[in-house]
Design a protein around this motif. Sequence first.
Motif, mmCIF file in Angstrom:
data_model
loop_
_atom_site.group_PDB
_atom_site.id
_atom_site.type_symbol
_atom_site.label_atom_id
_atom_site.label_comp_id
_atom_site.label_asym_id
_atom_site.label_seq_id
_atom_site.Cartn_x
_atom_site.Cartn_y
_atom_site.Cartn_z
ATOM 1 N N PRO A 1 121.850 73.434 7.540
ATOM 2 C CA PRO A 1 120.601 73.205 6.672
ATOM 3 C C PRO A 1 120.259 71.947 7.058
ATOM 4 N N LYS A 2 118.843 71.836 6.803
ATOM 5 C CA LYS A 2 118.181 70.652 7.457
ATOM 6 C C LYS A 2 118.768 69.309 6.611
ATOM 7 N N ASN A 3 118.930 68.230 7.344
ATOM 8 C CA ASN A 3 119.080 67.126 6.774
ATOM 9 C C ASN A 3 118.040 66.131 7.102
ATOM 10 N N LEU A 4 117.086 66.037 6.387
ATOM 11 C CA LEU A 4 116.079 64.970 6.580
ATOM 12 C C LEU A 4 116.356 63.546 6.417
ATOM 13 N N SER A 5 115.820 62.773 7.471
ATOM 14 C CA SER A 5 116.137 61.354 7.230
ATOM 15 C C SER A 5 115.261 60.695 6.437
ATOM 16 N N ARG A 6 115.508 59.495 5.619
ATOM 17 C CA ARG A 6 114.558 58.696 4.837
ATOM 18 C C ARG A 6 113.525 58.255 5.902
ATOM 19 N N MET A 7 112.241 57.915 5.212
ATOM 20 C CA MET A 7 111.405 57.208 6.221
ATOM 21 C C MET A 7 111.027 55.624 5.808
ATOM 22 N N VAL A 8 111.204 54.778 6.351
ATOM 23 C CA VAL A 8 110.714 53.426 5.900
ATOM 24 C C VAL A 8 109.728 52.897 6.418
ATOM 25 N N ILE A 9 108.496 52.316 5.791
ATOM 26 C CA ILE A 9 107.406 51.677 6.372
ATOM 27 C C ILE A 9 107.409 50.199 6.155
ATOM 28 N N THR A 10 107.789 49.310 7.161
ATOM 29 C CA THR A 10 108.042 48.079 7.195
ATOM 30 C C THR A 10 106.608 47.376 6.732
ATOM 31 N N GLU A 11 107.088 46.093 6.692
ATOM 32 C CA GLU A 11 105.896 45.110 6.368
ATOM 33 C C GLU A 11 104.909 45.125 7.526
ATOM 34 N N ASN A 12 105.224 45.418 8.813
ATOM 35 C CA ASN A 12 104.364 45.467 9.835
ATOM 36 C C ASN A 12 103.789 46.952 10.279
ATOM 37 N N TYR A 13 104.244 47.773 9.264
ATOM 38 C CA TYR A 13 103.768 49.210 9.609
ATOM 39 C C TYR A 13 104.530 49.926 10.501
ATOM 40 N N ASP A 14 105.988 49.313 11.001
ATOM 41 C CA ASP A 14 106.833 50.108 11.737
ATOM 42 C C ASP A 14 107.291 51.388 11.099
ATOM 43 N N ILE A 15 107.467 52.456 11.427
ATOM 44 C CA ILE A 15 107.769 53.671 11.160
ATOM 45 C C ILE A 15 109.114 53.994 11.325
ATOM 46 N N ILE A 16 109.998 53.753 10.551
ATOM 47 C CA ILE A 16 111.606 53.927 11.126
ATOM 48 C C ILE A 16 112.123 55.091 10.211
ATOM 49 N N LYS B 1 98.409 68.137 4.927
ATOM 50 C CA LYS B 1 99.351 66.965 4.213
ATOM 51 C C LYS B 1 100.636 66.717 5.214
ATOM 52 N N ILE B 2 101.224 65.758 4.798
ATOM 53 C CA ILE B 2 102.632 65.516 5.299
ATOM 54 C C ILE B 2 103.752 66.156 4.215
ATOM 55 N N PRO B 3 104.434 66.995 4.487
ATOM 56 C CA PRO B 3 105.274 67.812 3.562
ATOM 57 C C PRO B 3 106.504 66.894 2.874
ATOM 58 N N LEU B 4 106.719 66.047 3.860
ATOM 59 C CA LEU B 4 108.237 65.129 3.324
ATOM 60 C C LEU B 4 107.842 64.705 1.927
ATOM 61 N N ASP B 5 108.937 64.818 1.204
ATOM 62 C CA ASP B 5 109.268 64.458 -0.332
ATOM 63 C C ASP B 5 109.004 63.176 -0.068
ATOM 64 N N ARG B 6 108.165 62.628 -1.101
ATOM 65 C CA ARG B 6 107.944 61.151 -1.098
ATOM 66 C C ARG B 6 108.953 60.391 -1.684
ATOM 67 N N LYS B 7 110.065 60.956 -2.282
ATOM 68 C CA LYS B 7 111.435 60.262 -2.860
ATOM 69 C C LYS B 7 112.081 59.694 -1.512
ATOM 70 N N LEU B 8 111.869 60.458 -0.294
ATOM 71 C CA LEU B 8 112.525 59.941 0.926
ATOM 72 C C LEU B 8 111.606 58.648 1.724
ATOM 73 N N VAL B 9 110.462 58.386 1.107
ATOM 74 C CA VAL B 9 109.805 57.489 1.658
ATOM 75 C C VAL B 9 109.851 55.826 0.817
ATOM 76 N N GLU B 10 110.104 55.001 1.773
ATOM 77 C CA GLU B 10 110.352 53.504 1.239
ATOM 78 C C GLU B 10 109.321 52.816 1.794
ATOM 79 N N TRP B 11 108.409 52.069 0.888
ATOM 80 C CA TRP B 11 107.486 51.217 1.309
ATOM 81 C C TRP B 11 107.891 49.821 1.227
ATOM 82 N N LYS B 12 107.966 48.982 2.438
ATOM 83 C CA LYS B 12 108.424 47.702 2.437
ATOM 84 C C LYS B 12 107.142 46.721 2.159
#
Length: 249
Positions: free
Chosen positions: A110-125, A238-249
Amino acid sequence: NKEKLHPSILQLDHEEDGIYYVNSYSLSIEEDEDFMPLMQAAYDKLPDCNVMFSSVDDFPYSIFDPTPIPADETFSYDIRQKMKEVYRQVQDLRLGGVSDWVLKQYLFPPKNLSRMVITENYDIILPDYHDMTIKMEPLVKAVYILFLRHEEGILFKCLSDYREELYDIYVDIRKKSNNNGAHLSEEKIRQSIEALTNPLSNSINEKCARIRQAFTLQFDESLAGSYFIDGNRGEPKKIPLDRKLVEWK
């Protein structure tokens, strides 16, 4: 100073005591059509240069789309060795009587999706994929951030409703990026945003293609599909990623 050097044309000036001295001419390339005028302007500053210029349309490839590399060359040596080892082990398991159905359960978990972090400088990690950084040009990244903000999706034909929001994102990304030395006029920025949000322009499709490529170059599309912009014709993209996995810095 190579870490601080912006995309540039470098011209050899002279050699002295084994040291090469160069002149640097910084470039700011957001769109294909920016390339030739910048090249012309840079070469106008260079002495004794005989250069023939041609329009971008004369070139068979976009400057952002290099000639495809054979598949085997896109993987590192370590990855290729691991692939060979997996292949050998799969063959051994088959000879031991393990069915392909059982093997698929192990090879395609099964797919294990990573969290996504958007940093203060808009780096996508993507921290769960070994802190993988997804790289995009500022204008492409601005489109991505816009769609990431709007989980409900956006109809391409309605992009003009988001023009000011996209403009603000783009300006902020440029301000916080490491490309501060590359200046774009207010008029040029507005023109880029106008083109992106014009329903008769293909600019938004080009940007979405580059976003898709930014992810699929890093990992397989079966996982990447959760991260890039997609959607059926006539429906909101749209971007399908569950927004619970997105962290905005």
